[in-house]
Write a protein that holds these residues in place. Structure first.
Motif, PDB file in Angstrom:
ATOM      1  N   VAL A   1       0.815  -1.068   0.063  1.00  0.00           N
ATOM      2  CA  VAL A   1      -0.078  -0.075  -0.149  1.00  0.00           C
ATOM      3  C   VAL A   1       0.955   1.203   0.171  1.00  0.00           C
ATOM      4  N   ARG A   2       0.520   2.278  -0.826  1.00  0.00           N
ATOM      5  CA  ARG A   2       1.225   3.612  -0.782  1.00  0.00           C
ATOM      6  C   ARG A   2       0.185   4.527  -0.394  1.00  0.00           C
ATOM      7  N   GLY A   3       0.663   5.326   0.416  1.00  0.00           N
ATOM      8  CA  GLY A   3      -0.152   6.530   0.846  1.00  0.00           C
ATOM      9  C   GLY A   3      -0.107   7.725  -0.115  1.00  0.00           C
ATOM     10  N   LEU A   4      -1.363   7.938  -0.796  1.00  0.00           N
ATOM     11  CA  LEU A   4      -1.311   8.994  -1.866  1.00  0.00           C
ATOM     12  C   LEU A   4      -1.710  10.155  -1.256  1.00  0.00           C
ATOM     13  N   ILE A   5      -1.010  11.360  -1.515  1.00  0.00           N
ATOM     14  CA  ILE A   5      -1.028  12.580  -0.742  1.00  0.00           C
ATOM     15  C   ILE A   5      -1.141  13.672  -2.292  1.00  0.00           C
ATOM     16  N   GLU A   6      -2.621  13.819  -2.623  1.00  0.00           N
ATOM     17  CA  GLU A   6      -2.723  14.798  -3.800  1.00  0.00           C
ATOM     18  C   GLU A   6      -2.550  16.413  -3.135  1.00  0.00           C
ATOM     19  N   PHE A   7      -1.543  16.757  -3.403  1.00  0.00           N
ATOM     20  CA  PHE A   7      -1.062  18.034  -2.942  1.00  0.00           C
ATOM     21  C   PHE A   7      -1.394  19.544  -3.521  1.00  0.00           C
ATOM     22  N   SER A   8      -2.085  19.401  -4.728  1.00  0.00           N
ATOM     23  CA  SER A   8      -2.092  20.457  -5.421  1.00  0.00           C
ATOM     24  C   SER A   8      -2.931  20.121  -6.704  1.00  0.00           C
ATOM     25  N   ASN A   9      -4.120  20.879  -7.235  1.00  0.00           N
ATOM     26  CA  ASN A   9      -4.903  20.477  -8.374  1.00  0.00           C
ATOM     27  C   ASN A   9      -4.685  21.788  -9.330  1.00  0.00           C
ATOM     28  N   TYR A  10      -3.822  22.547  -8.853  1.00  0.00           N
ATOM     29  CA  TYR A  10      -3.166  23.663 -10.213  1.00  0.00           C
ATOM     30  C   TYR A  10      -2.316  22.859 -11.220  1.00  0.00           C
TER      31      TYR A  10
ATOM     32  N   ARG B   1      -6.755  -9.880  -8.683  1.00  0.00           N
ATOM     33  CA  ARG B   1      -6.900 -11.014  -9.130  1.00  0.00           C
ATOM     34  C   ARG B   1      -6.305 -11.051 -10.624  1.00  0.00           C
ATOM     35  N   ALA B   2      -6.091 -10.140 -11.415  1.00  0.00           N
ATOM     36  CA  ALA B   2      -5.821  -9.998 -12.557  1.00  0.00           C
ATOM     37  C   ALA B   2      -3.996  -9.747 -12.552  1.00  0.00           C
ATOM     38  N   GLY B   3      -3.485  -9.662 -11.353  1.00  0.00           N
ATOM     39  CA  GLY B   3      -1.923  -9.819 -11.530  1.00  0.00           C
ATOM     40  C   GLY B   3      -1.564  -8.654 -10.649  1.00  0.00           C
ATOM     41  N   ALA B   4      -2.416  -7.347 -10.281  1.00  0.00           N
ATOM     42  CA  ALA B   4      -1.537  -6.241  -9.772  1.00  0.00           C
ATOM     43  C   ALA B   4      -1.321  -6.751  -8.204  1.00  0.00           C
ATOM     44  N   ASN B   5      -0.391  -5.820  -7.686  1.00  0.00           N
ATOM     45  CA  ASN B   5       0.086  -6.132  -6.365  1.00  0.00           C
ATOM     46  C   ASN B   5       0.202  -4.731  -5.403  1.00  0.00           C
ATOM     47  N   VAL B   6      -0.272  -3.659  -5.981  1.00  0.00           N
ATOM     48  CA  VAL B   6      -0.207  -2.515  -5.176  1.00  0.00           C
ATOM     49  C   VAL B   6      -1.433  -1.790  -5.053  1.00  0.00           C
ATOM     50  N   LEU B   7      -2.080  -1.094  -3.891  1.00  0.00           N
ATOM     51  CA  LEU B   7      -2.792  -0.473  -3.822  1.00  0.00           C
ATOM     52  C   LEU B   7      -2.461   1.052  -3.207  1.00  0.00           C
ATOM     53  N   MET B   8      -3.301   2.187  -3.684  1.00  0.00           N
ATOM     54  CA  MET B   8      -2.712   3.662  -3.344  1.00  0.00           C
ATOM     55  C   MET B   8      -3.962   4.577  -2.711  1.00  0.00           C
TER      56      MET B   8
ATOM     57  N   LEU C   1       6.144  -3.785  -9.928  1.00  0.00           N
ATOM     58  CA  LEU C   1       5.025  -3.386  -8.986  1.00  0.00           C
ATOM     59  C   LEU C   1       3.848  -2.618  -9.749  1.00  0.00           C
ATOM     60  N   ILE C   2       2.485  -3.225  -9.745  1.00  0.00           N
ATOM     61  CA  ILE C   2       1.568  -2.790 -10.591  1.00  0.00           C
ATOM     62  C   ILE C   2       0.566  -2.353  -9.624  1.00  0.00           C
ATOM     63  N   PRO C   3      -0.242  -1.453  -9.798  1.00  0.00           N
ATOM     64  CA  PRO C   3      -1.302  -0.989  -8.899  1.00  0.00           C
ATOM     65  C   PRO C   3      -2.554  -1.356  -9.391  1.00  0.00           C
ATOM     66  N   ALA C   4      -3.603  -2.066  -8.581  1.00  0.00           N
ATOM     67  CA  ALA C   4      -5.045  -1.775  -9.030  1.00  0.00           C
ATOM     68  C   ALA C   4      -5.605  -0.374  -8.673  1.00  0.00           C
ATOM     69  N   THR C   5      -5.697   0.315  -9.730  1.00  0.00           N
ATOM     70  CA  THR C   5      -5.782   1.737  -9.606  1.00  0.00           C
ATOM     71  C   THR C   5      -7.241   2.284  -9.379  1.00  0.00           C
ATOM     72  N   THR C   6      -7.235   3.667  -8.670  1.00  0.00           N
ATOM     73  CA  THR C   6      -8.510   4.090  -8.115  1.00  0.00           C
ATOM     74  C   THR C   6      -9.527   4.056  -9.095  1.00  0.00           C
ATOM     75  N   ALA C   7      -9.064   4.316 -10.619  1.00  0.00           N
ATOM     76  CA  ALA C   7      -9.994   4.356 -11.821  1.00  0.00           C
ATOM     77  C   ALA C   7     -10.405   3.090 -11.935  1.00  0.00           C
ATOM     78  N   LEU C   8      -9.932   1.856 -11.784  1.00  0.00           N
ATOM     79  CA  LEU C   8     -10.704   0.809 -11.808  1.00  0.00           C
ATOM     80  C   LEU C   8     -11.690   0.402 -10.818  1.00  0.00           C
ATOM     81  N   GLY C   9     -11.395   1.115  -9.441  1.00  0.00           N
ATOM     82  CA  GLY C   9     -12.362   0.780  -8.541  1.00  0.00           C
ATOM     83  C   GLY C   9     -13.495   1.624  -8.938  1.00  0.00           C
ATOM     84  N   THR C  10     -13.276   2.876  -9.762  1.00  0.00           N
ATOM     85  CA  THR C  10     -14.304   3.648  -9.950  1.00  0.00           C
ATOM     86  C   THR C  10     -15.203   3.469 -11.123  1.00  0.00           C
TER      87      THR C  10
END
Length: 353
Positions: free
Chosen positions: A45-54, A279-286, A259-268
């Motif tokens: 698991v990686r802790g994601l910090i989205e620090f700016s949307n500029y 299950r498809a082979g990913a091994n990271v979550l953020m 290292l291949i994440p199962a991305t938030t976009a997949l969950g969206t």
């Protein structure tokens, strides 16, 4: 199709695998076998910090593009960033991903100060930066300050396609060069692309895979294209969920050590997308560590999940869901080991037959 070794995939084989839903189950089965041979059931698991949307860029698909006048802009200050990392550390995260638009208000010295402070407080943690295109000197300064990894998705490896989804002021060549600059400096490098972005053909995805073979990344992040209502592509069809899963599996087979994440976009795009990604082979979550008051403002695409969850709630929920899917979240940095890469390449764990 009679499955062959992943390292022997021809372009026509890849197009067939990418284009047909009938291969999902078999690809996932083989990819999961490969990831378990190397990483077991561990999920990092990686802790994601989205620090700016500029962002100074005006990419046609992105909700934080500079021309979007409907978005409320924000920047986290130094103390807010450090607090996010402290919260994440208590929750068991040992990698922090600092991600933002290409916001030049953060000078090199600002980024270096943030990296140095997090490393000073949490010396056993890895820091991943995802700040877009910067100069080679900037990248070197970040590395010398203690940053370990850098994520920069090439988005597409077809030059003509690149300029269908980006304005002409941006540079296809520079984005690719940045990835090689990062590798040369010593970063663990992550590339990646969107699946189903407007005007994309399956042959473009093959080019993406071939570029990654040239790059030899440590991490690969992909996700389905999802439209955003304040962009020129607001009426474009979303990318295919099943095709994205197939490509996750293909990536695991072609790059067993990655290292291949199962991305938030997949969950969206699917409520169980992240579990199916594992299950498809990913091994990271953020999971997201950003303050909840800002999360909806980092609107790269519509209907993004987990914008209202507190960090602790998100961590607890993920742990239960991952365990139910048959995997285990681990508290570890999860660096790509050269020994593992050597073992995979020499022992043939990427075989499909």
């Amino acid at each position: 199709m009679n499955f062959i070794k992943a390292e022997e995939f021809t372009d026509s084989t890849l197009v067939e695998l990418i284009s047909d839903d009938k291969y999902n189950e078999e690809l996932a089965k083989r990819a999961d076998k490969v990831r378990k041979a190397i990483y077991g059931s561990d999920v990092y698991v990686r802790g994601l910090i989205e620090f700016s949307n500029y962002c100074k860029n005006d990419c046609y698909y992105c909700g934080i593009r500079r021309s979007n006048k409907n978005i409320e802009r924000y920047r986290l200050d130094f103390d807010e960033l450090i607090m996010c990392a402290k919260i994440g550390y208590k929750l068991g995260y040992r990698t922090f991903v600092l991600q933002g638009g290409e916001d030049m208000a953060y000078k090199d010295d600002d980024i270096c100060r943030i990296v140095e402070e997090i490393k000073k407080i949490h010396s056993d943690c890895a820091i991943t930066l995802s700040l877009g295109e910067r100069s080679k000197n900037s990248y070197r300064a970040f590395y010398n300050a203690g940053a370990d990894r850098y994520l920069l998705r090439e988005e597409t490896s077809n030059r003509q396609h690149y300029y269908k989804i980006h304005p002409s002021e941006m540079s296809f060549e520079n984005r690719r060069q940045c990835l090689f600059d990062l590798k040369e400096i010593g970063f663990q490098v992550g590339g990646g692309f969107m699946v189903g972005s407007p005007y994309q053909e399956d042959e473009d995805l093959v080019k993406d895979l071939r570029f990654l073979q040239e790059l030899e990344p440590d991490m690969v992040g992909i996700g389905p294209y999802i439209s955003q209502h304040d962009t020129p592509f607001k009426d474009m069809e979303n990318g295919s969920y099943k095709k994205t899963l197939r490509l996750v599996s293909i990536l695991r087979l072609m790059f067993p050590y990655c290292l291949i994440p199962a991305t938030t976009a997949l969950g969206t795009i699917n409520p169980f997308g992240r579990e199916e990604g594992l299950r498809a082979g990913a091994n990271v979550l953020m999971p997201n560590l950003s303050p909840t008051s800002y999360r909806e403002l980092y609107s790269l695409y519509d209907n993004k999940i987990c914008t209202g969850d507190e960090a602790a709630e998100c961590r607890s929920c993920l742990e239960l869901r991952v365990k139910k899917a048959g995997y285990n979240i681990v508290t570890a940095r999860g660096d790509v080991s050269k020994t593992k890469r050597f073992y995979v390449e020499k022992r043939g764990l990427c075989k499909l037959n």
